[in-house]
Design a protein around this motif. Structure first.
Motif, mmCIF file in Angstrom:
data_model
loop_
_atom_site.group_PDB
_atom_site.id
_atom_site.type_symbol
_atom_site.label_atom_id
_atom_site.label_comp_id
_atom_site.label_asym_id
_atom_site.label_seq_id
_atom_site.Cartn_x
_atom_site.Cartn_y
_atom_site.Cartn_z
ATOM 1 N N ILE A 16 41.688 -84.955 68.871
ATOM 2 C CA ILE A 16 40.779 -86.017 68.424
ATOM 3 C C ILE A 16 39.855 -86.434 69.573
ATOM 4 C CG2 ILE A 16 40.643 -88.435 67.685
ATOM 5 C CD1 ILE A 16 43.263 -87.936 66.111
ATOM 6 N N LYS A 17 40.440 -86.642 70.734
ATOM 7 C CA LYS A 17 39.670 -87.090 71.894
ATOM 8 C C LYS A 17 38.672 -86.038 72.376
ATOM 9 C CE LYS A 17 41.225 -91.248 72.917
ATOM 10 N NZ LYS A 17 40.308 -92.407 73.051
ATOM 11 N N SER A 18 38.926 -84.783 72.063
ATOM 12 C CA SER A 18 38.075 -83.701 72.556
ATOM 13 C C SER A 18 36.682 -83.713 71.953
ATOM 14 C CB SER A 18 38.731 -82.346 72.258
ATOM 15 O OG SER A 18 38.622 -82.026 70.868
ATOM 16 N N GLY A 19 36.529 -84.292 70.760
ATOM 17 C CA GLY A 19 35.242 -84.270 70.084
ATOM 18 C C GLY A 19 34.914 -82.927 69.455
ATOM 19 N N ARG A 20 35.900 -82.009 69.414
ATOM 20 C CA ARG A 20 35.712 -80.700 68.778
ATOM 21 C C ARG A 20 35.385 -80.876 67.291
ATOM 22 N NH1 ARG A 20 38.828 -77.452 65.639
ATOM 23 N NH2 ARG A 20 40.447 -79.066 65.580
ATOM 24 N N LYS A 21 34.581 -79.984 66.753
ATOM 25 C CA LYS A 21 34.268 -80.037 65.323
ATOM 26 C C LYS A 21 35.529 -79.753 64.515
ATOM 27 C CE LYS A 21 31.078 -78.261 61.829
ATOM 28 N NZ LYS A 21 29.853 -77.464 61.572
ATOM 29 N N LYS A 22 35.811 -80.602 63.537
ATOM 30 C CA LYS A 22 37.049 -80.531 62.775
ATOM 31 C C LYS A 22 36.827 -80.057 61.340
ATOM 32 C CE LYS A 22 39.079 -82.997 66.165
ATOM 33 N NZ LYS A 22 37.957 -83.459 66.988
ATOM 34 N N LYS A 23 37.834 -79.383 60.793
ATOM 35 C CA LYS A 23 37.866 -79.083 59.365
ATOM 36 C C LYS A 23 38.485 -80.276 58.642
ATOM 37 C CE LYS A 23 38.110 -74.051 59.641
ATOM 38 N NZ LYS A 23 38.892 -72.824 59.300
ATOM 39 N N MET A 50 32.074 -82.512 61.805
ATOM 40 C CA MET A 50 32.983 -82.332 60.670
ATOM 41 C C MET A 50 32.481 -81.264 59.718
ATOM 42 S SD MET A 50 34.055 -86.283 59.815
ATOM 43 C CE MET A 50 32.751 -87.075 60.777
ATOM 44 N N ASP A 51 33.389 -80.387 59.306
ATOM 45 C CA ASP A 51 33.126 -79.411 58.264
ATOM 46 C C ASP A 51 33.940 -79.852 57.048
ATOM 47 O OD1 ASP A 51 32.655 -77.232 56.666
ATOM 48 O OD2 ASP A 51 33.828 -75.822 57.868
ATOM 49 N N VAL A 52 33.288 -80.536 56.109
ATOM 50 C CA VAL A 52 33.992 -81.068 54.940
ATOM 51 C C VAL A 52 34.233 -79.934 53.949
ATOM 52 C CG1 VAL A 52 33.924 -82.714 53.033
ATOM 53 C CG2 VAL A 52 33.002 -83.362 55.271
ATOM 54 N N LEU A 53 35.485 -79.557 53.792
ATOM 55 C CA LEU A 53 35.862 -78.428 52.944
ATOM 56 C C LEU A 53 35.957 -78.816 51.479
ATOM 57 C CD1 LEU A 53 38.714 -76.982 55.185
ATOM 58 C CD2 LEU A 53 36.288 -76.388 55.218
ATOM 59 N N ALA A 54 36.301 -80.082 51.209
ATOM 60 C CA ALA A 54 36.482 -80.541 49.828
ATOM 61 C C ALA A 54 36.589 -82.054 49.820
ATOM 62 C CB ALA A 54 37.744 -79.934 49.214
ATOM 63 N N ILE A 55 36.402 -82.627 48.636
ATOM 64 C CA ILE A 55 36.597 -84.065 48.434
ATOM 65 C C ILE A 55 37.560 -84.256 47.262
ATOM 66 C CG2 ILE A 55 35.503 -86.307 48.039
ATOM 67 C CD1 ILE A 55 32.870 -85.100 48.983
ATOM 68 N N ASN A 56 38.590 -85.064 47.478
ATOM 69 C CA ASN A 56 39.562 -85.380 46.436
ATOM 70 C C ASN A 56 39.313 -86.767 45.866
ATOM 71 O OD1 ASN A 56 40.911 -82.967 47.017
ATOM 72 N ND2 ASN A 56 42.369 -83.964 48.400
ATOM 73 N N VAL A 127 44.185 -77.151 62.523
ATOM 74 C CA VAL A 127 44.610 -78.357 61.813
ATOM 75 C C VAL A 127 43.539 -78.807 60.821
ATOM 76 C CG1 VAL A 127 43.724 -79.907 63.615
ATOM 77 C CG2 VAL A 127 45.543 -80.692 62.101
ATOM 78 N N ILE A 128 43.984 -79.242 59.655
ATOM 79 C CA ILE A 128 43.102 -79.818 58.647
ATOM 80 C C ILE A 128 43.260 -81.336 58.694
ATOM 81 C CG2 ILE A 128 42.524 -79.964 56.195
ATOM 82 C CD1 ILE A 128 41.978 -77.218 57.385
ATOM 83 N N TYR A 129 42.176 -82.041 58.962
ATOM 84 C CA TYR A 129 42.197 -83.503 58.980
ATOM 85 C C TYR A 129 41.898 -84.013 57.569
ATOM 86 C CZ TYR A 129 42.406 -83.537 64.056
ATOM 87 O OH TYR A 129 42.816 -83.378 65.364
ATOM 88 N N ILE A 130 42.776 -84.864 57.054
ATOM 89 C CA ILE A 130 42.584 -85.430 55.724
ATOM 90 C C ILE A 130 42.206 -86.897 55.880
ATOM 91 C CG2 ILE A 130 43.565 -85.773 53.430
ATOM 92 C CD1 ILE A 130 45.581 -83.563 54.052
ATOM 93 N N LEU A 131 40.935 -87.201 55.638
ATOM 94 C CA LEU A 131 40.451 -88.573 55.739
ATOM 95 C C LEU A 131 40.814 -89.280 54.443
ATOM 96 C CD1 LEU A 131 36.941 -88.054 57.389
ATOM 97 C CD2 LEU A 131 39.213 -88.125 58.442
ATOM 98 N N THR A 132 41.885 -90.065 54.492
ATOM 99 C CA THR A 132 42.476 -90.675 53.299
ATOM 100 C C THR A 132 42.032 -92.131 53.229
ATOM 101 O OG1 THR A 132 44.360 -89.205 53.661
ATOM 102 C CG2 THR A 132 44.620 -90.926 52.009
ATOM 103 N N MET A 133 41.056 -92.392 52.352
ATOM 104 C CA MET A 133 40.383 -93.684 52.342
ATOM 105 C C MET A 133 40.742 -94.491 51.096
ATOM 106 S SD MET A 133 36.756 -92.376 53.962
ATOM 107 C CE MET A 133 36.272 -91.437 52.528
ATOM 108 N N GLY A 134 41.971 -94.307 50.632
ATOM 109 C CA GLY A 134 42.440 -95.025 49.452
ATOM 110 C C GLY A 134 43.943 -94.852 49.322
ATOM 111 N N CYS A 135 44.425 -94.907 48.119
ATOM 112 C CA CYS A 135 45.825 -94.651 47.810
ATOM 113 C C CYS A 135 46.224 -93.272 48.338
ATOM 114 C CB CYS A 135 45.966 -94.724 46.294
ATOM 115 S SG CYS A 135 47.567 -94.282 45.649
ATOM 116 N N ILE A 136 47.443 -93.137 48.871
ATOM 117 C CA ILE A 136 47.821 -91.906 49.568
ATOM 118 C C ILE A 136 48.648 -90.955 48.701
ATOM 119 C CG2 ILE A 136 50.011 -92.661 50.607
ATOM 120 C CD1 ILE A 136 48.819 -91.492 53.314
#
Length: 309
Positions: A16-23, A50-56, A127-136
């Motif tokens: 996270i601290k590296s600032g690398r582009k994330k999936k 960020m490379d957004v692969l999908a939205i749930n 690693v796949i980062y899941i930005l969970t902005m609601g119910c989990i």
């Protein structure tokens, strides 16, 4: 086993601290309020990070949706409207999420969203980062259905409150408390972004929130959305709105916009409190946000628009 998990958390923290582009997979109850739409577009427009692969689509229940399932379906429809504003919006996969809570059924929901989390994580070499902005629920279901994904994902979740708060009750967590317990107990890499005293600081004025203007369709969408919420509140002169969910993409876009710390993960007790035990696994908690830095980064990226790379 704990030492292996602790090393994984240290590796995630450094990543996270590296600032690398994330999936990234975005998991959002987009029709709940208006902060989700800004957060989704922030993630989509921050193509350098960020490379957004999908939205749930995530479920919710409030005045905008009478049932868990209705909240999820309305969120799915809102995500479709939102992404349609982008030049390449049709290329973004959008998945229907959970129709029932784990709290209600005692079981994971094998939704398209949960299946996609599993498929994406298991196929990825990073690693796949899941930005969970609601119910989990979508994420918890995926973990229960395929526990091996715990070593291949990091969940950045807007949930709960700061550790010293007596009560952990908060909207996203309360939507499916059992799902929150599943994730917090799983040992899955987690960045918890507490509501009270942390994400609550992302409060902005009408002037700030409408500063995107109308130059691009997605900016016009957010400007009109903001004006609608302002009118719905009676159009007061000093109106502000808390943009809670922008904390998740902000962390990956600019790690310096927040302060995070590795801590021992507490448990969510059945009576809505934290229980602390130093023998438990580690997690990461967001301790502080810098609202002006978040605003500058987010609105700069959104205004610039999504570029096809």
């Amino acid at each position: 086993m704990h030492e292996q998990q602790k090393q994984l958390i240290r590796d995630i923290y450094a990543d996270i601290k590296s600032g690398r582009k994330k999936k990234v997979i975005v998991d959002s109850d987009a029709y709940n309020e208006m902060d989700d739409q800004f957060a989704i577009l922030y993630a989509l427009c921050a193509t350098d990070k960020m490379d957004v692969l999908a939205i749930n689509a995530a479920p919710f229940v409030n005045d905008n949706a009478a049932t868990f399932e209705e909240g999820m379906e309305k969120s799915w429809e809102e995500i479709k409207r939102l992404t349609a504003c982008l030049p390449d919006g049709d290329d973004i996969p959008i998945y229907l999420g959970s129709r029932k809570s784990i709290e209600e059924t005692g079981m994971p929901d094998c939704s398209p969203a949960a299946e996609n989390i599993i498929k994406t994580a298991m196929a990825s070499d990073e690693v796949i980062y899941i930005l969970t902005m609601g119910c989990i629920t979508n994420v918890a279901s995926a973990i229960l259905l395929e526990p091996r994904i715990k070593e291949k994902i990091c969940v950045v979740w807007l949930g709960g409150n700061e550790f010293h708060k007596e009560d952990v009750r908060e909207f996203n967590l309360e939507m499916d408390y059992a799902a929150g317990q599943v994730v917090l107990n799983s040992g899955c890499p987690l960045v918890l972004c507490p509501a009270q005293e942390v994400t609550v600081k992302l409060e902005y004025t009408l002037e700030q929130l409408t500063s995107l203007g109308y130059d691009k369709p997605h900016c016009a969408y957010l400007t009109e959305l903001t004006k609608r919420f302002h009118r719905g509140a009676g159009a007061p002169d000093n109106w502000t709105w808390i943009m809670w969910d922008m904390a998740a993409p902000a962390l990956l876009d600019d790690p310096n916009s927040a302060e995070i710390e590795i801590v021992t993960a507490p448990a969510f007790t059945d009576d809505f409190h934290y229980a602390f035990d130093k023998t438990r696994h580690d997690m990461i908690i967001m301790r502080k946000l810098y609202p002006e830095k978040v605003f500058e980064n987010a609105f700069g990226k959104i205004k610039n628009g999504k570029m096809t790379l």
